[in-house]
Write a protein that holds these residues in place. Structure first.
Motif, PDB file in Angstrom:
ATOM      1  N   LEU A 393      -6.881  -8.570  -2.011  1.00 15.34           N
ATOM      2  CA  LEU A 393      -7.835  -7.940  -1.094  1.00 15.34           C
ATOM      3  C   LEU A 393      -7.153  -7.246   0.072  1.00 15.34           C
ATOM      4  O   LEU A 393      -7.580  -6.170   0.499  1.00 15.34           O
ATOM      5  CB  LEU A 393      -8.830  -8.983  -0.586  1.00 15.34           C
ATOM      6  CG  LEU A 393      -9.961  -9.360  -1.561  1.00 15.34           C
ATOM      7  CD1 LEU A 393      -9.438 -10.222  -2.710  1.00 15.34           C
ATOM      8  CD2 LEU A 393     -11.076 -10.093  -0.841  1.00 15.34           C
ATOM      9  N   ILE A 394      -6.140  -7.849   0.633  1.00 13.28           N
ATOM     10  CA  ILE A 394      -5.311  -7.214   1.656  1.00 13.28           C
ATOM     11  C   ILE A 394      -4.008  -7.997   1.717  1.00 13.28           C
ATOM     12  O   ILE A 394      -3.989  -9.217   1.508  1.00 13.28           O
ATOM     13  CB  ILE A 394      -6.013  -7.146   3.027  1.00 13.28           C
ATOM     14  CG1 ILE A 394      -5.205  -6.267   3.996  1.00 13.28           C
ATOM     15  CG2 ILE A 394      -6.296  -8.520   3.598  1.00 13.28           C
ATOM     16  CD1 ILE A 394      -5.977  -5.853   5.243  1.00 13.28           C
ATOM     17  N   SER A 395      -2.914  -7.298   2.002  1.00 18.07           N
ATOM     18  CA  SER A 395      -1.595  -7.898   1.868  1.00 18.07           C
ATOM     19  C   SER A 395      -0.699  -7.554   3.049  1.00 18.07           C
ATOM     20  O   SER A 395      -0.977  -6.629   3.825  1.00 18.07           O
ATOM     21  CB  SER A 395      -0.928  -7.388   0.582  1.00 18.07           C
ATOM     22  OG  SER A 395      -0.686  -5.981   0.701  1.00 18.07           O
ATOM     23  N   ALA A 396       0.402  -8.287   3.137  1.00 14.51           N
ATOM     24  CA  ALA A 396       1.413  -7.979   4.146  1.00 14.51           C
ATOM     25  C   ALA A 396       1.952  -6.567   3.957  1.00 14.51           C
ATOM     26  O   ALA A 396       2.214  -5.858   4.934  1.00 14.51           O
ATOM     27  CB  ALA A 396       2.543  -9.003   4.071  1.00 14.51           C
ATOM     28  N   ALA A 397       2.128  -6.147   2.702  1.00 14.20           N
ATOM     29  CA  ALA A 397       2.624  -4.789   2.444  1.00 14.20           C
ATOM     30  C   ALA A 397       1.698  -3.759   3.072  1.00 14.20           C
ATOM     31  O   ALA A 397       2.141  -2.837   3.775  1.00 14.20           O
ATOM     32  CB  ALA A 397       2.761  -4.563   0.937  1.00 14.20           C
ATOM     33  N   GLU A 398       0.388  -3.900   2.825  1.00 10.53           N
ATOM     34  CA  GLU A 398      -0.556  -2.939   3.392  1.00 10.53           C
ATOM     35  C   GLU A 398      -0.502  -2.945   4.915  1.00 10.53           C
ATOM     36  O   GLU A 398      -0.505  -1.878   5.554  1.00 10.53           O
ATOM     37  CB  GLU A 398      -1.990  -3.244   2.932  1.00 10.53           C
ATOM     38  CG  GLU A 398      -2.992  -2.249   3.507  1.00 10.53           C
ATOM     39  CD  GLU A 398      -4.442  -2.573   3.197  1.00 10.53           C
ATOM     40  OE1 GLU A 398      -5.322  -2.050   3.918  1.00 10.53           O
ATOM     41  OE2 GLU A 398      -4.707  -3.335   2.242  1.00 10.53           O
ATOM     42  N   VAL A 399      -0.448  -4.120   5.518  1.00 15.52           N
ATOM     43  CA  VAL A 399      -0.420  -4.212   6.979  1.00 15.52           C
ATOM     44  C   VAL A 399       0.802  -3.490   7.542  1.00 15.52           C
ATOM     45  O   VAL A 399       0.712  -2.715   8.504  1.00 15.52           O
ATOM     46  CB  VAL A 399      -0.440  -5.689   7.427  1.00 15.52           C
ATOM     47  CG1 VAL A 399      -0.129  -5.817   8.912  1.00 15.52           C
ATOM     48  CG2 VAL A 399      -1.796  -6.314   7.111  1.00 15.52           C
ATOM     49  N   HIS A 400       1.961  -3.713   6.934  1.00 16.96           N
ATOM     50  CA  HIS A 400       3.175  -3.054   7.432  1.00 16.96           C
ATOM     51  C   HIS A 400       3.087  -1.527   7.272  1.00 16.96           C
ATOM     52  O   HIS A 400       3.523  -0.785   8.164  1.00 16.96           O
ATOM     53  CB  HIS A 400       4.400  -3.603   6.710  1.00 16.96           C
ATOM     54  CG  HIS A 400       4.838  -4.953   7.190  1.00 16.96           C
ATOM     55  ND1 HIS A 400       5.220  -5.188   8.487  1.00 16.96           N
ATOM     56  CD2 HIS A 400       4.930  -6.144   6.538  1.00 16.96           C
ATOM     57  CE1 HIS A 400       5.553  -6.466   8.623  1.00 16.96           C
ATOM     58  NE2 HIS A 400       5.380  -7.070   7.461  1.00 16.96           N
ATOM     59  N   PHE A 401       2.517  -1.069   6.170  1.00 17.06           N
ATOM     60  CA  PHE A 401       2.388   0.381   5.997  1.00 17.06           C
ATOM     61  C   PHE A 401       1.400   0.977   7.009  1.00 17.06           C
ATOM     62  O   PHE A 401       1.595   2.092   7.499  1.00 17.06           O
ATOM     63  CB  PHE A 401       1.978   0.720   4.564  1.00 17.06           C
ATOM     64  CG  PHE A 401       3.063   0.503   3.544  1.00 17.06           C
ATOM     65  CD1 PHE A 401       4.327   1.050   3.716  1.00 17.06           C
ATOM     66  CD2 PHE A 401       2.830  -0.257   2.397  1.00 17.06           C
ATOM     67  CE1 PHE A 401       5.337   0.854   2.779  1.00 17.06           C
ATOM     68  CE2 PHE A 401       3.831  -0.461   1.457  1.00 17.06           C
ATOM     69  CZ  PHE A 401       5.086   0.094   1.648  1.00 17.06           C
ATOM     70  N   ILE A 402       0.330   0.255   7.309  1.00 23.29           N
ATOM     71  CA  ILE A 402      -0.608   0.711   8.345  1.00 23.29           C
ATOM     72  C   ILE A 402       0.122   0.862   9.676  1.00 23.29           C
ATOM     73  O   ILE A 402      -0.015   1.879  10.376  1.00 23.29           O
ATOM     74  CB  ILE A 402      -1.786  -0.269   8.494  1.00 23.29           C
ATOM     75  CG1 ILE A 402      -2.708  -0.200   7.273  1.00 23.29           C
ATOM     76  CG2 ILE A 402      -2.582   0.035   9.768  1.00 23.29           C
ATOM     77  CD1 ILE A 402      -3.765  -1.296   7.231  1.00 23.29           C
ATOM     78  N   LEU A 403       0.933  -0.131  10.020  1.00 18.48           N
ATOM     79  CA  LEU A 403       1.630  -0.095  11.302  1.00 18.48           C
ATOM     80  C   LEU A 403       2.724   0.961  11.316  1.00 18.48           C
ATOM     81  O   LEU A 403       2.995   1.585  12.357  1.00 18.48           O
ATOM     82  CB  LEU A 403       2.188  -1.472  11.636  1.00 18.48           C
ATOM     83  CG  LEU A 403       1.119  -2.562  11.845  1.00 18.48           C
ATOM     84  CD1 LEU A 403       1.769  -3.913  12.135  1.00 18.48           C
ATOM     85  CD2 LEU A 403       0.164  -2.190  12.971  1.00 18.48           C
ATOM     86  N   ALA A 404       3.357   1.198  10.165  1.00 14.79           N
ATOM     87  CA  ALA A 404       4.344   2.285  10.086  1.00 14.79           C
ATOM     88  C   ALA A 404       3.670   3.625  10.339  1.00 14.79           C
ATOM     89  O   ALA A 404       4.192   4.474  11.084  1.00 14.79           O
ATOM     90  CB  ALA A 404       5.024   2.280   8.722  1.00 14.79           C
ATOM     91  N   GLU A 405       2.507   3.838   9.734  1.00 16.88           N
ATOM     92  CA  GLU A 405       1.774   5.089   9.958  1.00 16.88           C
ATOM     93  C   GLU A 405       1.352   5.216  11.422  1.00 16.88           C
ATOM     94  O   GLU A 405       1.480   6.295  12.023  1.00 16.88           O
ATOM     95  CB  GLU A 405       0.552   5.148   9.041  1.00 16.88           C
ATOM     96  CG  GLU A 405      -0.236   6.433   9.197  1.00 16.88           C
ATOM     97  CD  GLU A 405      -1.482   6.497   8.335  1.00 16.88           C
ATOM     98  OE1 GLU A 405      -2.246   7.484   8.484  1.00 16.88           O
ATOM     99  OE2 GLU A 405      -1.706   5.577   7.514  1.00 16.88           O
ATOM    100  N   ALA A 406       0.858   4.128  11.986  1.00 14.86           N
ATOM    101  CA  ALA A 406       0.436   4.158  13.388  1.00 14.86           C
ATOM    102  C   ALA A 406       1.615   4.508  14.294  1.00 14.86           C
ATOM    103  O   ALA A 406       1.483   5.313  15.231  1.00 14.86           O
ATOM    104  CB  ALA A 406      -0.165   2.809  13.781  1.00 14.86           C
ATOM    105  N   ALA A 407       2.775   3.919  14.038  1.00 13.02           N
ATOM    106  CA  ALA A 407       3.955   4.209  14.858  1.00 13.02           C
ATOM    107  C   ALA A 407       4.366   5.671  14.737  1.00 13.02           C
ATOM    108  O   ALA A 407       4.763   6.297  15.726  1.00 13.02           O
ATOM    109  CB  ALA A 407       5.104   3.284  14.448  1.00 13.02           C
ATOM    110  N   LEU A 408       4.261   6.222  13.524  1.00 11.94           N
ATOM    111  CA  LEU A 408       4.607   7.639  13.345  1.00 11.94           C
ATOM    112  C   LEU A 408       3.616   8.563  14.048  1.00 11.94           C
ATOM    113  O   LEU A 408       3.947   9.711  14.364  1.00 11.94           O
ATOM    114  CB  LEU A 408       4.683   7.974  11.853  1.00 11.94           C
ATOM    115  CG  LEU A 408       5.907   7.417  11.118  1.00 11.94           C
ATOM    116  CD1 LEU A 408       5.799   7.663   9.620  1.00 11.94           C
ATOM    117  CD2 LEU A 408       7.199   8.037  11.660  1.00 11.94           C
ATOM    118  N   LYS A 409       2.424   8.075  14.304  1.00 11.72           N
ATOM    119  CA  LYS A 409       1.461   8.845  15.090  1.00 11.72           C
ATOM    120  C   LYS A 409       1.772   8.794  16.587  1.00 11.72           C
ATOM    121  O   LYS A 409       1.100   9.444  17.388  1.00 11.72           O
ATOM    122  CB  LYS A 409       0.041   8.313  14.847  1.00 11.72           C
ATOM    123  CG  LYS A 409      -0.517   8.564  13.457  1.00 11.72           C
ATOM    124  CD  LYS A 409      -1.896   7.933  13.316  1.00 11.72           C
ATOM    125  CE  LYS A 409      -2.479   8.139  11.933  1.00 11.72           C
ATOM    126  NZ  LYS A 409      -2.817   9.548  11.655  1.00 11.72           N
ATOM    127  N   GLY A 410       2.762   7.989  16.951  1.00 13.86           N
ATOM    128  CA  GLY A 410       3.120   7.851  18.345  1.00 13.86           C
ATOM    129  C   GLY A 410       2.416   6.715  19.054  1.00 13.86           C
ATOM    130  O   GLY A 410       2.485   6.602  20.286  1.00 13.86           O
TER     131      GLY A 410
END
Length: 546
Positions: A393-410
């Motif tokens: 349903l939701i995983s550590a992998a997804e969470v890290h990718f969400i945060l990577a995208e957020a960081a790239l947004k500044g």
């Protein structure tokens, strides 16, 4: 326990009892073997809610949505999976789950079972999130109130997506608070009815906050200020908002495999012919990406072709023979046929033909096809259960990718490279190839290039068997850059499900109002508003994904 009470009255029997019995007529509706909603223990309802949600989610992400995002294709009964030939898609199953979940919540409130209340709010958020993500506007505020009898409850208005997402976020915030105490301080926890986390409130709290990250990122284009503030709040307050960071905290469910109802979908155990397993093939889009990146997950997900093709210009005309386990053909035998001579893995191209079973010169095309020249899924997917056969349903992998995208947004979400690499590591560990991580992360194309495109492509790979989230990411960002095949119903990928005809006919005014708010595109065509190619609020005005 989809329905906890069944009330039935047989009219001839009722007439007889009216004549010969002086008992209170209310007793006629009592089931001596049933449990009434006014007295049911929440622990009796909880496993039904959890298992039905997990099964529904894996059926999306392993079946037709896996076709949309080109993880898989089918070589028979394929039009919905490969070509998006959809219509009249029903949300009834989701609202059935929500009705049980509403009972679960109400009884938990009455008994002051705060753990159960928190779990119920997480599941409510997850299911309403799916409904609005799949369809768009939907009954929300007045949904689940049909027993009250008012017309507005029986035929509820559709809430806008913005209101539904706001409600989901509010419920997850409430769940975070309800689930914030040590386990010993809760009443009523029965570990084995919690098929996700075994009655662990800390893990449920992390799931709630990880879903908050998912839905804030969902809003990142349409409501960037809200999304940025929400994600930064969570990342900046780890003690108040713990999130999933390791695989042991993933929200998953295994399958007992005792019957077809509780087994991995499309298995070859209860489907003795193996036809459903046999029809699902890896899609060439995913296979070729994994091969380019030398990704070891490919061997976990797919089998090698049984009989590779070899087109040999030195062979005399008319050559078509098996030599050393390979099929050798002279060039004129293939002519203009689409084929793939990869000696190891061959995926089906996306939506390339009305007869996909004929791909790669398959000698047995048709509904009972067994194609030796295309990669079947790994044999683990024949089983009814197994350590890797889990609804995710939701995983550590997804969470890290969400945060990577957020960081790239500044945004203040941590270091993008660290989260990107942690997402890959979590996925590889999940699929038992973590020992290859060091070599993989140094591979050209995997080495971090500081782009959201690369993050979303790795997130797409990691969503194997949970492809629904990859579809929602594609719709929001256009990544990965998926292209519809020539046999697809439209020239581009769809962006939503159709409202079903029952809703359009029975709840006509409210459903038509919702349809009128969809943005008709050049791909909507004859379906007009209620089309899989009409844009819901979330992507209107964004120029995404096309």
């Amino acid at each position: 326990m989809k329905k906890l009470i069944k009330k039935s009255i047989i009219f001839p029997l009722l007439a007889t009892m009216l004549i010969f019995s002086c008992k209170d007529l209310s007793e006629l509706n009592e089931n001596p073997n049933g449990v009434g909603p006014e007295s049911v223990n929440p622990n009796l309802v909880m496993p039904t809610v959890l298992t039905e949600v997990a099964k529904s989610y894996v059926n999306l992400g392993y079946q037709d949505i896996a076709g949309v995002v080109q993880h898989t294709q089918k070589d028979a009964w394929s039009s919905g999976h490969n070509d998006y030939d959809w219509s009249n898609q029903s949300w009834n199953g989701y609202y059935d789950i929500l009705r049980n979940n509403d009972l679960f919540y109400n009884r938990s409130v009455e008994l002051n079972f705060e753990f159960h209340q928190g779990v119920s709010l997480v599941m409510k958020s997850f299911v309403f999130g799916l409904i609005t993500d799949l369809w768009g506007d939907a009954p929300y505020t007045n949904a689940l109130k049909g027993e009250a009898g008012a017309v507005g409850d029986i035929l509820p208005a559709f809430d806008g997506q913005d209101k539904i997402y706001a409600g989901i976020i509010a419920d997850l915030e409430k769940a975070n608070t309800l689930l914030s105490k040590p386990k010993a301080e809760y009443e009523g926890i029965v570990d084995n009815v919690d098929v996700y986390y075994g009655g662990d409130p800390t893990k449920w709290r992390k799931m709630a906050n990880s879903l908050l990250l998912r839905y804030y990122m969902r809003l990142s284009v349409k409501q960037p200020d809200i999304a940025k503030a929400g994600i930064e709040k969570i990342v900046g307050n780890a003690a108040q908002y713990p999130i999933i960071t390791t695989n042991s905290e993933d929200a998953t469910m295994g399958f007992p495999g005792n019957s077809d109802a509780d087994a991995w979908p499309a298995n070859a155990v209860f489907d003795a012919s193996g036809s459903n397993y046999r029809r699902i093939k890896m899609c060439a889009t995913l296979v070729e990406k994994l091969q380019t990146l030398k990704d070891p997950r490919l061997g976990i997900w797919a089998n090698k072709v049984e009989v590779p093709l070899v087109v040999d210009a030195t062979q005399p005309a008319g050559t078509d023979k098996i030599v050393d386990g390979k099929r050798i053909l002279s060039p004129e035998k293939v002519k203009n046929t689409l084929y793939d001579t990869d000696p190891e893995y061959v995926g089906l191209p996306p939506s390339f033909s009305a007869l996909p079973s004929a791909y790669n010169l398959n000698p047995t095309p048709g509904q009972t096809s067994f194609n030796p020249h295309a990669s079947f899924l790994n044999n683990i997917y024949k089983a009814a259960k197994g350590p890797l056969l889990r609804a995710r349903l939701i995983s550590a992998a997804e969470v890290h990718f969400i945060l990577a995208e957020a960081a790239l947004k500044g945004w203040a979400a941590g270091v993008a490279k660290d989260h990107y690499e942690a997402g890959i590591k979590a996925s590889m560990d999940t699929w038992t190839v973590g020992s290859s991580y060091t070599a993989y992360i140094a591979t050209p194309g995997v080495v971090f290039d500081k782009t959201i495109k690369q993050v979303l492509e790795q997130k797409w790979i990691a969503s194997w068997t949970a492809a629904t989230e990859a579809w929602f990411d594609f719709r929001r960002t256009g990544f990965p850059e998926l292209k519809a095949g020539p046999a697809a119903k439209r020239e581009v990928l769809p962006v939503r499900f159709y409202y079903m005809q029952d809703e359009l006919q029975i709840n006509k005014a409210n459903a038509e109002s919702a349809v009128s708010k969809l943005e008709i595109t050049s791909y909507s065509q004859a379906d007009k508003g209620n089309s899989a190619w009409s844009k819901q609020w979330l992507i209107q005005g964004t120029a995404k994904p096309w």
